[in-house]
Scaffold this motif. Structure first.
Motif, PDB file in Angstrom:
ATOM      1  N   GLY A  25      -6.407   6.661   3.998  1.00 35.48           N
ATOM      2  CA  GLY A  25      -7.195   7.590   3.555  1.00 35.48           C
ATOM      3  C   GLY A  25      -6.800   8.624   2.384  1.00 35.48           C
ATOM      4  N   TYR A  26      -5.993   7.966   1.707  1.00 38.18           N
ATOM      5  CA  TYR A  26      -5.237   8.794   0.314  1.00 38.18           C
ATOM      6  C   TYR A  26      -5.043   7.610  -0.612  1.00 38.18           C
ATOM      7  CZ  TYR A  26      -0.863   7.367   2.398  1.00 38.18           C
ATOM      8  OH  TYR A  26       0.335   6.625   3.095  1.00 38.18           O
ATOM      9  N   THR A  27      -4.893   8.103  -1.857  1.00 38.60           N
ATOM     10  CA  THR A  27      -4.652   7.233  -3.093  1.00 38.60           C
ATOM     11  C   THR A  27      -3.197   7.626  -3.524  1.00 38.60           C
ATOM     12  OG1 THR A  27      -5.382   8.965  -4.671  1.00 38.60           O
ATOM     13  CG2 THR A  27      -7.158   7.182  -3.985  1.00 38.60           C
ATOM     14  N   VAL A  28      -2.707   6.372  -4.382  1.00 38.33           N
ATOM     15  CA  VAL A  28      -1.368   6.847  -4.759  1.00 38.33           C
ATOM     16  C   VAL A  28      -1.168   8.228  -5.456  1.00 38.33           C
ATOM     17  CG1 VAL A  28       0.352   5.893  -6.366  1.00 38.33           C
ATOM     18  CG2 VAL A  28      -1.008   4.119  -4.911  1.00 38.33           C
ATOM     19  N   SER A  29      -2.492   8.462  -6.407  1.00 42.09           N
ATOM     20  CA  SER A  29      -2.129   9.595  -7.217  1.00 42.09           C
ATOM     21  C   SER A  29      -2.270  10.835  -6.327  1.00 42.09           C
ATOM     22  CB  SER A  29      -3.147   9.696  -8.326  1.00 42.09           C
ATOM     23  OG  SER A  29      -4.447  10.113  -7.807  1.00 42.09           O
ATOM     24  N   GLU A  30      -2.932  10.689  -5.188  1.00 44.90           N
ATOM     25  CA  GLU A  30      -3.058  11.846  -4.150  1.00 44.90           C
ATOM     26  C   GLU A  30      -1.760  12.047  -3.646  1.00 44.90           C
ATOM     27  OE1 GLU A  30      -7.854  11.832  -2.958  1.00 44.90           O
ATOM     28  OE2 GLU A  30      -6.337  10.272  -1.970  1.00 44.90           O
ATOM     29  N   TYR A  31      -1.079  10.922  -3.555  1.00 47.02           N
ATOM     30  CA  TYR A  31       0.243  11.028  -2.814  1.00 47.02           C
ATOM     31  C   TYR A  31       1.451  11.588  -3.714  1.00 47.02           C
ATOM     32  CZ  TYR A  31       4.885  10.127  -0.431  1.00 47.02           C
ATOM     33  OH  TYR A  31       5.866   9.913   0.144  1.00 47.02           O
ATOM     34  N   ILE A  32       1.286  11.321  -4.863  1.00 49.65           N
ATOM     35  CA  ILE A  32       2.034  11.980  -6.212  1.00 49.65           C
ATOM     36  C   ILE A  32       1.609  13.331  -6.195  1.00 49.65           C
ATOM     37  CG2 ILE A  32       2.592  11.609  -8.699  1.00 49.65           C
ATOM     38  CD1 ILE A  32       2.129   8.848  -8.349  1.00 49.65           C
ATOM     39  N   ASP A  33       0.303  13.785  -6.041  1.00 51.23           N
ATOM     40  CA  ASP A  33       0.128  15.223  -6.224  1.00 51.23           C
ATOM     41  C   ASP A  33       0.687  15.935  -5.067  1.00 51.23           C
ATOM     42  OD1 ASP A  33      -1.182  14.965  -8.316  1.00 51.23           O
ATOM     43  OD2 ASP A  33      -3.122  14.972  -7.411  1.00 51.23           O
ATOM     44  N   PHE A  34       0.745  15.200  -3.905  1.00 48.18           N
ATOM     45  CA  PHE A  34       1.210  15.778  -2.769  1.00 48.18           C
ATOM     46  C   PHE A  34       2.629  16.212  -3.003  1.00 48.18           C
ATOM     47  CE2 PHE A  34       3.844  14.385   1.015  1.00 48.18           C
ATOM     48  CZ  PHE A  34       3.938  15.842   1.864  1.00 48.18           C
ATOM     49  N   VAL A  35       3.540  15.044  -3.233  1.00 52.79           N
ATOM     50  CA  VAL A  35       5.086  15.237  -3.666  1.00 52.79           C
ATOM     51  C   VAL A  35       5.242  16.439  -4.629  1.00 52.79           C
ATOM     52  CG1 VAL A  35       7.019  14.098  -4.284  1.00 52.79           C
ATOM     53  CG2 VAL A  35       5.447  12.825  -2.640  1.00 52.79           C
ATOM     54  N   ASP A  36       4.493  16.377  -5.814  1.00 57.04           N
ATOM     55  CA  ASP A  36       4.735  17.507  -6.967  1.00 57.04           C
ATOM     56  C   ASP A  36       4.360  18.971  -6.232  1.00 57.04           C
ATOM     57  OD1 ASP A  36       5.124  15.133  -8.493  1.00 57.04           O
ATOM     58  OD2 ASP A  36       3.149  15.245  -9.688  1.00 57.04           O
ATOM     59  N   ARG A  37       3.486  18.973  -5.494  1.00 56.00           N
ATOM     60  CA  ARG A  37       3.315  20.321  -4.880  1.00 56.00           C
ATOM     61  C   ARG A  37       4.391  20.509  -3.921  1.00 56.00           C
ATOM     62  NH1 ARG A  37      -0.244  21.139  -0.650  1.00 56.00           N
ATOM     63  NH2 ARG A  37      -0.854  19.092  -0.654  1.00 56.00           N
ATOM     64  N   ALA A  38       4.832  19.553  -3.147  1.00 60.59           N
ATOM     65  CA  ALA A  38       5.908  20.029  -2.314  1.00 60.59           C
ATOM     66  C   ALA A  38       7.064  20.440  -3.188  1.00 60.59           C
ATOM     67  CB  ALA A  38       6.489  18.779  -1.475  1.00 60.59           C
ATOM     68  N   PHE A  39       7.621  19.639  -4.236  1.00 61.63           N
ATOM     69  CA  PHE A  39       8.661  20.003  -4.819  1.00 61.63           C
ATOM     70  C   PHE A  39       8.331  21.462  -5.662  1.00 61.63           C
ATOM     71  CE2 PHE A  39      10.071  16.067  -3.941  1.00 61.63           C
ATOM     72  CZ  PHE A  39      11.409  16.015  -3.611  1.00 61.63           C
ATOM     73  N   ALA A  40       7.267  21.646  -6.224  1.00 62.33           N
ATOM     74  CA  ALA A  40       6.935  23.102  -6.824  1.00 62.33           C
ATOM     75  C   ALA A  40       7.196  24.109  -5.803  1.00 62.33           C
ATOM     76  CB  ALA A  40       5.535  23.129  -7.204  1.00 62.33           C
ATOM     77  N   HIS A  41       7.077  23.779  -4.495  1.00 61.51           N
ATOM     78  CA  HIS A  41       6.962  24.946  -3.572  1.00 61.51           C
ATOM     79  C   HIS A  41       8.902  24.830  -3.152  1.00 61.51           C
ATOM     80  CE1 HIS A  41       2.721  25.156  -2.870  1.00 61.51           C
ATOM     81  NE2 HIS A  41       3.057  26.536  -2.146  1.00 61.51           N
ATOM     82  N   LEU A  42       9.378  23.839  -3.122  1.00 61.78           N
ATOM     83  CA  LEU A  42      10.630  23.682  -2.631  1.00 61.78           C
ATOM     84  C   LEU A  42      11.396  22.699  -3.450  1.00 61.78           C
ATOM     85  CD1 LEU A  42       9.432  22.546   0.891  1.00 61.78           C
ATOM     86  CD2 LEU A  42      10.050  24.930   0.673  1.00 61.78           C
ATOM     87  N   PRO A  43      11.837  23.432  -4.504  1.00 62.93           N
ATOM     88  CA  PRO A  43      12.622  22.527  -5.431  1.00 62.93           C
ATOM     89  C   PRO A  43      13.884  21.815  -4.990  1.00 62.93           C
ATOM     90  CG  PRO A  43      12.178  24.404  -6.315  1.00 62.93           C
ATOM     91  CD  PRO A  43      11.714  24.650  -5.033  1.00 62.93           C
ATOM     92  N   ASP A  44      14.415  22.282  -3.782  1.00 64.78           N
ATOM     93  CA  ASP A  44      15.699  21.673  -3.097  1.00 64.78           C
ATOM     94  C   ASP A  44      15.287  20.813  -2.168  1.00 64.78           C
ATOM     95  OD1 ASP A  44      14.761  23.778  -1.438  1.00 64.78           O
ATOM     96  OD2 ASP A  44      16.799  24.547  -1.248  1.00 64.78           O
TER      97      ASP A  44
END
Ligand code: SAM
Ligand code: SF4
Length: 537
Positions: A322-341
């Motif tokens: 139910g997701y693509t690789v680029s959607e997975y990468i977007d999710f991870v980028d969003r997570a690190f933007a909120h939580l750099p550590d």
């Protein structure tokens, strides 16, 4: 999930007066809690069942119960193939284990001259038989398992686990139907527990010494409790069926507790809990509301276990993720933007049907691109009852699966080393789990399984450094689940370490763990000091 199930069964039986022994050879009742996710896990259970069969044939009077997913999946067929099995109990019926043990005990103790017939196979089996999926609403309403969670033992001796870490289930079952996975058929439809039950359980665990609670669910971010829609006849809220995926396209109503709401409530209403974690996150529908809550709540661990499963869009589609690789990468980028550590981990399956060298290379590229601290890597195992086994031939040869597994472990090893290197010089709050001798036998570690990272045991690393003068190591984990070792030649220094939280500065790193020094022995905090509460990584 299986570990929590074992703990709950252990607690029920301990409360009823059963005594536990440390070796299978000393037990009169043997219970095997089984997993069906991969064939290898079932093979291990079958070999143990075989050993018990030999002991029974040799005249030992034993009771053998098979519980968990394999019992549910194989059903009564297990009795036919393995007559030494006395009873079966699926993961959705575990509240019935004491009754099954009791009935097997009565048969065992009965005077052989009375020649009582053995209870029928149906009386010796507690299986959902997929009824929970067919009639999910009814199953939730009659949920005996909710009572099992609510009546859990909080005494660490009765629960069989060390007191400082604990699991709390927030959902049961799964509605996602990834094509390779048996969980939706063995554990049934997704059931969501009332938030108040979860919060009360966290509070009671803290009262009994828990320093870290891990919330469990197959896709925790899909937790959504609709207040007022599932109540008992006495008006109390009860477990309810999880909503479909379409629910995540609409805004929650004022009567909804979302996963973010649940995290916030636990953080606020159980302020004495030093650490709150959760697994497993589904890479889809992981809203900013959850990331905002994690950012604003210092005692929620900045740790995301979010399995990608593959780096190829074509394979993800066949897996029905139910997701693509680029959607997975977007999710991870969003997570690190909120939580750099934050710290990222996951799972991958290699050798899924039709996986080509190019598909596999795309998976390696994803692991190289994102800062995964570790990944669990599995060879695809065709499972009866899944969509994949009927739709696709298992056409990747085992030798290729093995080679891809090893190659991906090597790529992940390099990624882990990079993540670890970046930690050098940073300070972390570490929850210590065990103290071990680097050369002699382990100490204080009997409650833990050997620790391994990316398929390699941390003991291998000890063996590689035999010349080290430091004899003792305290092993713990950061909020981000990074394994930290602090070494000393003085065993006394670690006498009260297990279960304590201390500040450690990271001094060196390799691909398995990081090494550190206590920030300042005098200023070292134990989790009993209120100043620890509210501090992050
Ligand atoms: N609910 C979690 C999720 O969706 O990520 C995963 C739960 S599953 C019990 C744990 C892991 O086992 C999966 O992430 C997947 O990598 C692996 N797994 C499940 N079925 C498998 C199969 N048939 N063959 C190989 N690995 C499998
Ligand atoms: Fe299995 Fe997919 Fe559900 Fe995870 S989300 S338990 S992999 S069906």
């Amino acid at each position: 999930m299986n570990e929590l199930d074992s703990e709950l069964v252990h607690g029920q039986l301990a409360t009823l007066g059963y005594e536990f022994v440390s070796s299978a050879n000393a037990a009169q009742v043997l219970l095997y809690n089984t997993c069906s996710v991969r064939e290898q896990a079932e093979q291990k259970a079958l070999s143990r069942i075989g050993i018990v069969g030999m002991r029974k044939k040799a005249g030992e009077r034993l009771i053998l119960g098979v519980i968990g997913c394999m019992a549910e999946r194989d059903g009564l067929e297990l009795f036919r193939r393995h007559p030494q099995v006395d009873f079966l109990c699926g993961p959705g019926e575990l509240d019935r284990v004491p009754q099954l043990v009791d009935s097997a005990m009565r048969s065992l103790m009965a005077d052989p001259s009375a020649a009582l017939p053995r209870p029928s196979q149906h009386d010796r089996a507690a299986l959902a038989g997929n009824k929970s999926r067919r009639t999910a609403t009814l199953a939730a309403a009659e949920d005996g398992l909710e009572a099992l969670d609510l009546s859990r033992a909080f005494d660490p001796i009765a629960s069989g686990r060390p007191a400082h870490t604990a699991f709390v289930r927030i959902t049961r079952g799964c509605n996602k139907f990834c094509t390779y996975c048996v969980v939706p058929s063995t554990r049934g439809a997704e059931i969501h527990r009332p938030p108040q039950h979860i919060i009360d359980e966290c509070r009671r665990l803290v009262d009994h010494g828990a320093k870290e609670v891990t919330l469990l669910g197959q896709t925790v971010n899909h937790y959504r409790y609709q207040h007022g829609s599932a109540v008992t006849i006495s008006g109390l809220e009860t477990a309810q069926v999880g909503p479909g995926l379409s629910a995540f396209r609409a805004a929650p109503t004022a009567r909804t507790t979302t996963f973010a709401d649940l995290l916030r409530r636990i953080h606020e209403e159980v302020p004495e809990l030093p650490r709150l974690r959760f697994v497993t996150s589904y890479p889809r529908d992981f809203g900013d509301d959850i990331l905002d809550c994690m950012r604003d709540s210092p005692r929620i661990c900045r740790y995301l276990h979010a399995p990608a499963q593959s780096g190829s869009d074509r394979i993800l589609k066949l897996m029905n993720r139910g997701y693509t690789v680029s959607e997975y990468i977007d999710f991870v980028d969003r997570a690190f933007a909120h939580l750099p550590d934050a710290s990222l981990a996951g799972d991958f399956i290699v050798g899924f049907p039709t996986e080509t060298d190019d598909d596999f290379e795309a998976t390696c590229a994803l692991v190289r691109r994102l800062p995964f601290k570790n990944n669990f890597i599995f060879k695809y195992s065709p499972r009866p009852g899944t969509a994949a086994i009927t739709r696709f031939a298992d056409d990747v040869p085992d030798a290729v699966k093995r080679a891809r597994n090893n190659a991906l472990l090597a790529v992940q090893g390099e990624a882990t080393a990079r993540v670890h290197q970046r930690l050098i010089g940073t300070t972390h709050s570490v929850l210590f789990h065990e103290v071990r001798s680097r050369k002699g036998p382990r100490r204080d570690s009997n409650l833990f399984s050997p620790i391994s990272v990316n398929g390699q045991s941390i003991d291998d690393q000890h063996a590689a450094n035999p010349q080290s003068a430091d004899h003792w190591q305290a092993i713990g984990r950061t909020q981000g689940d990074i394994i930290v070792a602090v070494s000393s030649s003085n065993a006394q220094m670690f006498s009260d370490f297990v279960g304590s939280l201390r500040q450690v500065v990271i001094s060196s790193a390799d691909s398995l763990l990081v090494h550190g020094d206590l920030v300042d022995a005098a200023a070292t905090m134990t989790s009993r000091l209120p100043s620890e509460i509210g501090r992050r990584n």
